[in-house]
Design a protein around this motif. Structure first.
Motif, PDB file in Angstrom:
ATOM      1  N   THR A  11       5.839  11.225   3.996  1.00 30.76           N
ATOM      2  CA  THR A  11       5.035  10.135   3.438  1.00 30.76           C
ATOM      3  C   THR A  11       5.758   9.323   2.375  1.00 30.76           C
ATOM      4  O   THR A  11       5.144   8.485   1.726  1.00 30.76           O
ATOM      5  CB  THR A  11       3.744  10.691   2.819  1.00 30.76           C
ATOM      6  OG1 THR A  11       4.084  11.533   1.697  1.00 30.76           O
ATOM      7  CG2 THR A  11       2.957  11.506   3.829  1.00 30.76           C
ATOM      8  N   LYS A  12       7.056   9.546   2.180  1.00 35.77           N
ATOM      9  CA  LYS A  12       7.799   8.834   1.141  1.00 35.77           C
ATOM     10  C   LYS A  12       8.924   8.016   1.768  1.00 35.77           C
ATOM     11  O   LYS A  12       9.754   8.541   2.513  1.00 35.77           O
ATOM     12  CB  LYS A  12       8.386   9.825   0.121  1.00 35.77           C
ATOM     13  CG  LYS A  12       7.345  10.751  -0.514  1.00 35.77           C
ATOM     14  CD  LYS A  12       6.320   9.980  -1.329  1.00 35.77           C
ATOM     15  CE  LYS A  12       5.377  10.895  -2.088  1.00 35.77           C
ATOM     16  NZ  LYS A  12       4.434  11.618  -1.217  1.00 35.77           N
ATOM     17  N   GLY A  13       8.937   6.728   1.444  1.00 40.20           N
ATOM     18  CA  GLY A  13       9.955   5.855   2.006  1.00 40.20           C
ATOM     19  C   GLY A  13       9.714   4.407   1.652  1.00 40.20           C
ATOM     20  O   GLY A  13       9.084   4.092   0.636  1.00 40.20           O
ATOM     21  N   VAL A  14      10.175   3.511   2.515  1.00 39.86           N
ATOM     22  CA  VAL A  14      10.206   2.075   2.222  1.00 39.86           C
ATOM     23  C   VAL A  14       9.771   1.263   3.436  1.00 39.86           C
ATOM     24  O   VAL A  14      10.152   1.576   4.568  1.00 39.86           O
ATOM     25  CB  VAL A  14      11.634   1.644   1.814  1.00 39.86           C
ATOM     26  CG1 VAL A  14      11.763   0.125   1.762  1.00 39.86           C
ATOM     27  CG2 VAL A  14      12.015   2.250   0.470  1.00 39.86           C
ATOM     28  N   PHE A  36       0.831  -1.210   0.000  1.00 40.52           N
ATOM     29  CA  PHE A  36       0.000   0.000   0.000  1.00 40.52           C
ATOM     30  C   PHE A  36       0.863   1.256   0.000  1.00 40.52           C
ATOM     31  O   PHE A  36       2.012   1.250   0.462  1.00 40.52           O
ATOM     32  CB  PHE A  36      -0.873   0.049   1.256  1.00 40.52           C
ATOM     33  CG  PHE A  36      -2.206  -0.628   1.145  1.00 40.52           C
ATOM     34  CD1 PHE A  36      -3.127  -0.242   0.191  1.00 40.52           C
ATOM     35  CD2 PHE A  36      -2.546  -1.645   2.031  1.00 40.52           C
ATOM     36  CE1 PHE A  36      -4.368  -0.848   0.104  1.00 40.52           C
ATOM     37  CE2 PHE A  36      -3.788  -2.269   1.956  1.00 40.52           C
ATOM     38  CZ  PHE A  36      -4.704  -1.869   0.987  1.00 40.52           C
ATOM     39  N   GLN A  37       0.282   2.347  -0.480  1.00 41.85           N
ATOM     40  CA  GLN A  37       0.842   3.687  -0.312  1.00 41.85           C
ATOM     41  C   GLN A  37      -0.287   4.611   0.164  1.00 41.85           C
ATOM     42  O   GLN A  37      -1.456   4.346  -0.052  1.00 41.85           O
ATOM     43  CB  GLN A  37       1.434   4.234  -1.622  1.00 41.85           C
ATOM     44  CG  GLN A  37       2.543   3.357  -2.220  1.00 41.85           C
ATOM     45  CD  GLN A  37       1.976   2.263  -3.096  1.00 41.85           C
ATOM     46  OE1 GLN A  37       1.067   2.495  -3.885  1.00 41.85           O
ATOM     47  NE2 GLN A  37       2.524   1.055  -2.976  1.00 41.85           N
ATOM     48  N   GLU A  38       0.109   5.683   0.826  1.00 42.66           N
ATOM     49  CA  GLU A  38      -0.823   6.714   1.323  1.00 42.66           C
ATOM     50  C   GLU A  38      -1.854   6.162   2.312  1.00 42.66           C
ATOM     51  O   GLU A  38      -3.025   6.500   2.265  1.00 42.66           O
ATOM     52  CB  GLU A  38      -1.516   7.441   0.158  1.00 42.66           C
ATOM     53  CG  GLU A  38      -0.539   8.186  -0.737  1.00 42.66           C
ATOM     54  CD  GLU A  38      -1.165   9.311  -1.534  1.00 42.66           C
ATOM     55  OE1 GLU A  38      -2.222   9.851  -1.136  1.00 42.66           O
ATOM     56  OE2 GLU A  38      -0.581   9.668  -2.578  1.00 42.66           O
ATOM     57  N   ILE A  39      -1.385   5.345   3.226  1.00 41.17           N
ATOM     58  CA  ILE A  39      -2.249   4.864   4.309  1.00 41.17           C
ATOM     59  C   ILE A  39      -1.999   5.750   5.528  1.00 41.17           C
ATOM     60  O   ILE A  39      -1.046   5.553   6.283  1.00 41.17           O
ATOM     61  CB  ILE A  39      -1.971   3.385   4.633  1.00 41.17           C
ATOM     62  CG1 ILE A  39      -2.198   2.512   3.405  1.00 41.17           C
ATOM     63  CG2 ILE A  39      -2.848   2.932   5.797  1.00 41.17           C
ATOM     64  CD1 ILE A  39      -3.645   2.457   2.933  1.00 41.17           C
ATOM     65  N   TYR A  89       2.991   4.909   6.340  1.00 41.84           N
ATOM     66  CA  TYR A  89       2.176   5.308   5.194  1.00 41.84           C
ATOM     67  C   TYR A  89       2.245   4.291   4.051  1.00 41.84           C
ATOM     68  O   TYR A  89       1.457   4.360   3.120  1.00 41.84           O
ATOM     69  CB  TYR A  89       2.641   6.668   4.663  1.00 41.84           C
ATOM     70  CG  TYR A  89       2.255   7.838   5.529  1.00 41.84           C
ATOM     71  CD1 TYR A  89       1.006   8.440   5.391  1.00 41.84           C
ATOM     72  CD2 TYR A  89       3.129   8.353   6.470  1.00 41.84           C
ATOM     73  CE1 TYR A  89       0.646   9.528   6.180  1.00 41.84           C
ATOM     74  CE2 TYR A  89       2.783   9.443   7.268  1.00 41.84           C
ATOM     75  CZ  TYR A  89       1.540  10.023   7.102  1.00 41.84           C
ATOM     76  OH  TYR A  89       1.182  11.105   7.890  1.00 41.84           O
ATOM     77  N   PHE A  90       3.186   3.357   4.119  1.00 41.64           N
ATOM     78  CA  PHE A  90       3.356   2.387   3.019  1.00 41.64           C
ATOM     79  C   PHE A  90       3.527   0.967   3.592  1.00 41.64           C
ATOM     80  O   PHE A  90       4.559   0.331   3.437  1.00 41.64           O
ATOM     81  CB  PHE A  90       4.544   2.772   2.117  1.00 41.64           C
ATOM     82  CG  PHE A  90       5.582   3.628   2.814  1.00 41.64           C
ATOM     83  CD1 PHE A  90       6.654   3.076   3.488  1.00 41.64           C
ATOM     84  CD2 PHE A  90       5.462   5.006   2.801  1.00 41.64           C
ATOM     85  CE1 PHE A  90       7.581   3.856   4.138  1.00 41.64           C
ATOM     86  CE2 PHE A  90       6.391   5.816   3.439  1.00 41.64           C
ATOM     87  CZ  PHE A  90       7.463   5.235   4.119  1.00 41.64           C
ATOM     88  N   PRO A  91       2.477   0.486   4.283  1.00 43.72           N
ATOM     89  CA  PRO A  91       2.550  -0.809   4.960  1.00 43.72           C
ATOM     90  C   PRO A  91       2.383  -1.990   3.996  1.00 43.72           C
ATOM     91  O   PRO A  91       1.966  -1.824   2.836  1.00 43.72           O
ATOM     92  CB  PRO A  91       1.379  -0.741   5.943  1.00 43.72           C
ATOM     93  CG  PRO A  91       0.361   0.092   5.224  1.00 43.72           C
ATOM     94  CD  PRO A  91       1.165   1.135   4.480  1.00 43.72           C
TER      95      PRO A  91
END
Length: 286
Positions: A123-126, A46-49, A96-98
């Motif tokens: 909100t940007k990463g890994v 996911f992104q933007e959680i 944010y990206f689980p």
């Protein structure tokens, strides 16, 4: 309960999905849930959680659909050195990206989280995880990302499109470093890489992933793949289509993984649920 069947011969369905965390997120969460229920992916990047979507979407996936979520979570008190170098004035309070996964099939061996050094937003990463299949002990890794992007919202001087791609190229370097660390510790296990990369196949950052040993499931798919269509769109509307139209949401795999089907989904339910299409790949790891 109707579900999209897994492609015959495939063993796993991998999905990437940017859920869009704007002010309509809570209202759209039911649609996102129903789409996940229908496509029934084994693992989701996911992104933007945001906090709202963790409460109204992720919690339902865990309680009602049999998912668990990798344990990696931001910890401001244990920020890595490169995170401290980030241009972002904030550090995230949620992941944010689980990566949710079917807990009946897999268990987590290890997971990690980091915010990119080259980003202006928290909100940007890994997120990455090493999972073990409960029935066989087979191991593989999943790396999930939301790559950097520069927008007018930041209202910062001297942010140019060239810098935008430089940031994403640095993002790709960090992901390839993570890939190398996983291989050093666990050997040459299969690796999935999913995300909203904010870049298409003509970009330098995309080329870096290919040079770094990943293959695009779109071109590796043996039976069918979504071509000549984008993945970013206005909510409720079709994404751009036509020759040379390229997506920014990708599923990469290491060469040892067979891909049978790659699909950028454009059902009305998917289009209404976010501004990014859900993308899935039906795969057969070794």
């Amino acid at each position: 309960m109707e579900q999209k069947p897994l492609t015959p011969g495939a063993d796993l369905r991998i999905m990437t999905s940017n859920a869009l965390f704007d002010k309509t997120a809570e209202a759209r969460a039911g649609l996102l849930y129903e789409n996940i229920r229908y496509y029934n992916p084994d693992i989701i990047g996911f992104q933007e959680i945001n906090e709202v979507l963790h409460k109204v979407l992720i919690s339902r996936l865990i309680e009602e659909l049999g998912y668990d979520m990798v344990s990696a979570w931001p910890d401001e008190g244990r920020r890595r050195d490169f995170e401290l170098q980030s241009l972002s004035p904030k550090y995230p309070s949620v992941n944010y990206f689980p990566i949710p996964y079917k807990k009946s099939r897999f268990c987590e061996l290890e997971s990690g989280f980091y915010m990119y050094r080259s980003t202006w937003t928290q909100t940007k990463g890994v997120t990455y995880a090493i999972l073990s299949e409960s029935s066989s002990g087979r191991r593989f890794a999943h790396i999930n990302t939301h790559a950097a992007v520069i927008t007018s919202w930041y209202k910062i001087e001297n942010l140019t499109p060239d810098l935008d791609e430089q940031w994403r190229l640095d993002n790709s370097r960090q992901i390839l470093e993570t890939k190398a660390e996983i291989i050093e510790k666990y050997g040459n296990i299969p690796i999935f890489l999913t995300g909203d990369f904010n870049s298409n196949e003509k970009s330098a950052s995309y080329a870096a992933y290919i040079a770094g040993g990943f293959e695009n499931s779109k071109y590796k798919a043996e039976r069918s793949a979504s071509r000549n269509i984008g993945s970013f769109h206005k909510v409720g509307e079709m994404p751009p289509q036509g020759e040379d139209t390229l997506p920014i949401d990708h599923i990469f795999v290491t060469p040892d993984i067979r891909v049978l089907v790659h699909s950028i989904e454009t059902t009305q339910s998917v289009l209404d649920s976010s501004d990014h299409c859900m993308v899935y790949a039906d795969v057969l790891p070794p």
